[in-house]
Design an enzyme around this catalytic site. Structure first.
Site, PDB file in Angstrom:
ATOM      1  N   TRP A  64      45.405  15.560  10.820  1.00 26.94           N
ATOM      2  CA  TRP A  64      44.902  14.516  11.722  1.00 26.94           C
ATOM      3  C   TRP A  64      44.361  15.095  13.015  1.00 26.94           C
ATOM      4  O   TRP A  64      43.382  14.606  13.571  1.00 26.94           O
ATOM      5  CB  TRP A  64      45.985  13.466  11.973  1.00 26.94           C
ATOM      6  CG  TRP A  64      46.211  12.634  10.749  1.00 26.94           C
ATOM      7  CD1 TRP A  64      47.291  12.645   9.928  1.00 26.94           C
ATOM      8  CD2 TRP A  64      45.282  11.701  10.169  1.00 26.94           C
ATOM      9  NE1 TRP A  64      47.099  11.773   8.884  1.00 26.94           N
ATOM     10  CE2 TRP A  64      45.884  11.188   9.004  1.00 26.94           C
ATOM     11  CE3 TRP A  64      44.006  11.262  10.525  1.00 26.94           C
ATOM     12  CZ2 TRP A  64      45.251  10.243   8.192  1.00 26.94           C
ATOM     13  CZ3 TRP A  64      43.365  10.326   9.723  1.00 26.94           C
ATOM     14  CH2 TRP A  64      43.985   9.825   8.567  1.00 26.94           C
ATOM     15  N   ASP A  73      48.563  11.072  20.296  1.00 28.68           N
ATOM     16  CA  ASP A  73      48.580  10.234  19.101  1.00 28.68           C
ATOM     17  C   ASP A  73      50.006  10.265  18.557  1.00 28.68           C
ATOM     18  O   ASP A  73      50.449  11.261  18.002  1.00 28.68           O
ATOM     19  CB  ASP A  73      47.585  10.786  18.076  1.00 28.68           C
ATOM     20  CG  ASP A  73      47.587  10.016  16.762  1.00 28.68           C
ATOM     21  OD1 ASP A  73      48.416   9.104  16.591  1.00 28.68           O
ATOM     22  OD2 ASP A  73      46.748  10.341  15.892  1.00 28.68           O
ATOM     23  N   LYS A 124      53.233   2.813  10.206  1.00 31.07           N
ATOM     24  CA  LYS A 124      54.256   3.799   9.870  1.00 31.07           C
ATOM     25  C   LYS A 124      55.645   3.233  10.185  1.00 31.07           C
ATOM     26  O   LYS A 124      56.470   3.048   9.313  1.00 31.07           O
ATOM     27  CB  LYS A 124      54.055   5.092  10.650  1.00 31.07           C
ATOM     28  CG  LYS A 124      52.666   5.684  10.588  1.00 31.07           C
ATOM     29  CD  LYS A 124      52.277   6.162   9.211  1.00 31.07           C
ATOM     30  CE  LYS A 124      50.957   6.918   9.260  1.00 31.07           C
ATOM     31  NZ  LYS A 124      50.482   7.318   7.930  1.00 31.07           N
TER      32      LYS A 124
END
Length: 366
Positions: free
Chosen positions: A105, A175, A199
């Site tokens: 990511w 993030d 999540k």
């Protein structure tokens, strides 16, 4: 008997607490105080305004967040924030923003930031296969950087920072999509924290953004309103039709964290116990289960590992599915197996998986 929902080890969307699922089931038919389905309640209603306010208040309480921060419920996922952050803080700057490239990511974030201005990658884990994170002595932060960006938990490789990085005189952007509200966090040290919900804190469709007032004020009028933090703050996350359902579920999860779990310290303790069970299984398997990440940087959210060969991994996935487990296939970028043990994944579920892994190893060790 543990339900299949409770054995969802998917990397995302992840499991939701059983008590939240029960409330959501009822709300789809009718929210008691409104008399309408949650799927048909207006985003302009007083009821929804109160939902947004309570959700904000709960997040502030869980994190001890100062009044200098605004809490936004946006769309576009973390991916939109990959661009929205540099649009606000990097566009037109002469000095490079600093990024850490620590996994799948992080690499995507860097690509988007370079569209807006100069970027310096302070450290990359590409040469080591993204199996570890940088030590402090490998990082040299510049006081001139517009901001520092990093990903707190890499879901694909199972790597997690256990410390706050950077300088106090340079804005920190993080993030936290896969470990937000999974443990206490010194959120006040950051300028922007963003996390998509699917999540730990709700279903897909909403992204929580904590943005300091200095960043809000830095938002240029040249930006489209939808991509402008100031415009989003002014509209109280209601610039366009927001995802009412997803935000309502986030509210229920924050209530669960506050009232049932008892706060983030307790949540962290449970998450740590789950992770310790699974990592002990890896460490005691004499190489049958081979963990992806270095021991020092192991994630308490995502346990990534491989078996001796692809045929055994295929067999593991087939038999685990028969046993009631879901979502254990590793990310397509690295393959293998991945057990994601987000907040709603219970300790008994982790114990059940560990027992399955032990039994599978005994039957299949050559």
């Amino acid at each position: 008997m543990i339900s299949r929902n409770a054995l969802n080890f998917s990397g995302g969307p992840g499991a939701l607490p059983e008590t939240v699922l029960t409330q959501v089931e009822a709300a789809i038919k009718e929210v008691p105080e409104v008399g309408l389905s949650i799927l048909g309640i207006s985003h302009r209603s007083d009821w929804f305004a109160a939902i947004v306010q309570e959700t904000e208040n709960n997040i502030r309480a869980l994190l001890g967040l100062s009044k200098d921060f605004h809490i936004l419920f946006l769309q576009g996922g973390a991916t939109q924030q990959f661009s929205m952050v540099p649009m606000t803080l990097l566009r037109g700057q002469k000095h490079a923003a600093e990024y850490l490239d620590t996994g799948y990511w992080s690499s995507k974030v860097v690509t988007e930031a370079r569209r807006e201005g100069p970027v310096k990658v302070l450290w990359s884990g590409e040469s080591c296969g993204f199996n570890r994170l940088p030590a402090d002595e490998e990082l040299a932060f510049s006081p001139d950087a517009p901001y520092l960006h990093y990903v707190s938990n890499e879901t694909v490789e199972g790597l997690q920072f256990q410390r706050v990085l950077g300088r106090d005189d340079v804005p920190r952007v993080c993030d936290m999509s896969s470990d937000f509200l999974s443990k206490p966090c010194d959120a006040n040290k950051f300028s922007v924290i963003y996390a998509h919900a699917q999540k730990n804190i709700g279903p897909a469709g909403v992204t929580i953004v904590l943005v300091h007032d200095t960043v809000v004020k830095a938002s240029s009028d040249e930006l489209p309103s939808f991509l402008n933090y100031r415009r989003q703050v002014e509209s109280h996350s209601n610039l366009n039709t927001p995802p009412v359902f997803a935000i309502y579920v986030v509210l229920l999860v924050t209530r669960w964290l506050l009232n049932d779990v008892g706060g983030l310290e307790n949540m962290e303790q449970t998450n740590r116990h789950k992770a310790e069970l699974l990592y002990a299984m890896l460490d005691n398997s004499n190489g049958f289960y081979n963990g992806w990440s270095s021991k020092a940087d192991r994630s308490s959210m995502n346990v990534a590992f491989k078996l001796p060969d692809a045929d055994l991994e295929k067999k593991f996935l087939a038999e685990s599915h028969e046993a009631g487990f879901s979502g254990l296939a590793g990310h397509r970028a690295i393959g293998g197996i991945r057990a994601s043990i987000y907040n709603a994944l219970s300790l008994p579920a982790a114990e059940k998986l560990t027992n399955f892994m032990d039994d599978f190893m005994r039957k299949n060790r050559k």
